[in-house]
Scaffold this motif. Structure first.
Motif, mmCIF file in Angstrom:
data_model
loop_
_atom_site.group_PDB
_atom_site.id
_atom_site.type_symbol
_atom_site.label_atom_id
_atom_site.label_comp_id
_atom_site.label_asym_id
_atom_site.label_seq_id
_atom_site.Cartn_x
_atom_site.Cartn_y
_atom_site.Cartn_z
ATOM 1 N N THR A 44 1.002 -0.952 0.134
ATOM 2 C CA THR A 44 0.042 0.171 -0.364
ATOM 3 C C THR A 44 0.663 1.628 0.047
ATOM 4 O O THR A 44 0.862 2.081 -0.781
ATOM 5 C CB THR A 44 -0.685 0.152 0.934
ATOM 6 O OG1 THR A 44 -1.612 -1.181 1.371
ATOM 7 C CG2 THR A 44 -1.902 0.679 1.264
ATOM 8 N N THR A 45 1.558 1.354 0.822
ATOM 9 C CA THR A 45 2.442 2.341 1.159
ATOM 10 C C THR A 45 3.825 2.365 -0.130
ATOM 11 O O THR A 45 3.681 3.641 -0.656
ATOM 12 C CB THR A 45 3.594 2.395 1.719
ATOM 13 O OG1 THR A 45 3.372 1.594 3.325
ATOM 14 C CG2 THR A 45 4.437 3.612 2.209
ATOM 15 N N LEU A 46 4.265 1.346 -1.310
ATOM 16 C CA LEU A 46 4.821 0.773 -1.926
ATOM 17 C C LEU A 46 4.205 2.549 -3.036
ATOM 18 O O LEU A 46 4.325 2.953 -3.886
ATOM 19 C CB LEU A 46 5.849 0.273 -2.843
ATOM 20 C CG LEU A 46 6.206 -0.096 -3.792
ATOM 21 C CD1 LEU A 46 6.802 0.319 -3.949
ATOM 22 C CD2 LEU A 46 5.703 -1.394 -4.396
ATOM 23 N N VAL A 47 2.849 1.735 -3.567
ATOM 24 C CA VAL A 47 2.125 2.381 -4.145
ATOM 25 C C VAL A 47 1.836 3.681 -3.914
ATOM 26 O O VAL A 47 1.939 4.367 -5.316
ATOM 27 C CB VAL A 47 0.540 1.167 -5.044
ATOM 28 C CG1 VAL A 47 -0.203 1.711 -5.909
ATOM 29 C CG2 VAL A 47 1.086 -0.276 -5.247
ATOM 30 N N ALA A 48 1.177 4.130 -3.220
ATOM 31 C CA ALA A 48 0.827 5.449 -2.676
ATOM 32 C C ALA A 48 1.774 6.252 -3.153
ATOM 33 O O ALA A 48 1.796 7.054 -3.608
ATOM 34 C CB ALA A 48 0.027 5.063 -1.372
ATOM 35 N N PHE A 49 3.239 5.954 -2.438
ATOM 36 C CA PHE A 49 3.633 7.306 -2.136
ATOM 37 C C PHE A 49 4.629 7.242 -3.349
ATOM 38 O O PHE A 49 4.937 8.107 -4.607
ATOM 39 C CB PHE A 49 5.218 6.212 -1.116
ATOM 40 C CG PHE A 49 6.264 7.533 -1.587
ATOM 41 C CD1 PHE A 49 5.754 8.613 -0.395
ATOM 42 C CD2 PHE A 49 7.477 7.141 -1.438
ATOM 43 C CE1 PHE A 49 6.255 9.352 0.419
ATOM 44 C CE2 PHE A 49 8.123 8.637 -1.606
ATOM 45 C CZ PHE A 49 7.696 9.653 -0.177
#
Length: 91
Positions: free
Chosen positions: A75-80
């Motif tokens: 989630t963090t990887l895609v969002a960031f």
């Protein structure tokens, strides 16, 4: 504690991927376009971006529809990555 490391690792991987992709695209475009008018266009683009950064961002407060899917890392990887690619400084 484990999700903290997943989030930090997601940010690190997204940042590295973002910079690698930006460098790759930048080097390819720079190799294709080398003309005096391009330097003027880039200068005008920097001036336009500088003016755009003076305009404050607007945020929506629609946190009611947040779905919890996937891991904290993914989630963090895609969002960031998406946020960084859409950032004003990336243009």
């Amino acid at each position: 504690l484990r999700s903290h490391w997943a989030i930090l690792t997601g940010i690190l991987v997204a940042t590295l991927a973002n910079h690698a992709l930006a460098a790759l695209v930048g080097s390819q475009v720079a190799g294709l376009i080398d003309a005096p008018w391009f330097r003027i266009a880039v200068a005008l683009g920097f001036i336009a971006m500088a003016a755009w950064t003076l305009v404050p961002d607007e945020f929506d407060d629609d946190d009611d529809s947040v779905a919890h899917r996937g891991s904290a890392f993914l989630t963090t990887l895609v969002a960031f990555f998406i946020v960084e690619m859409g950032d004003k400084t990336q243009v």
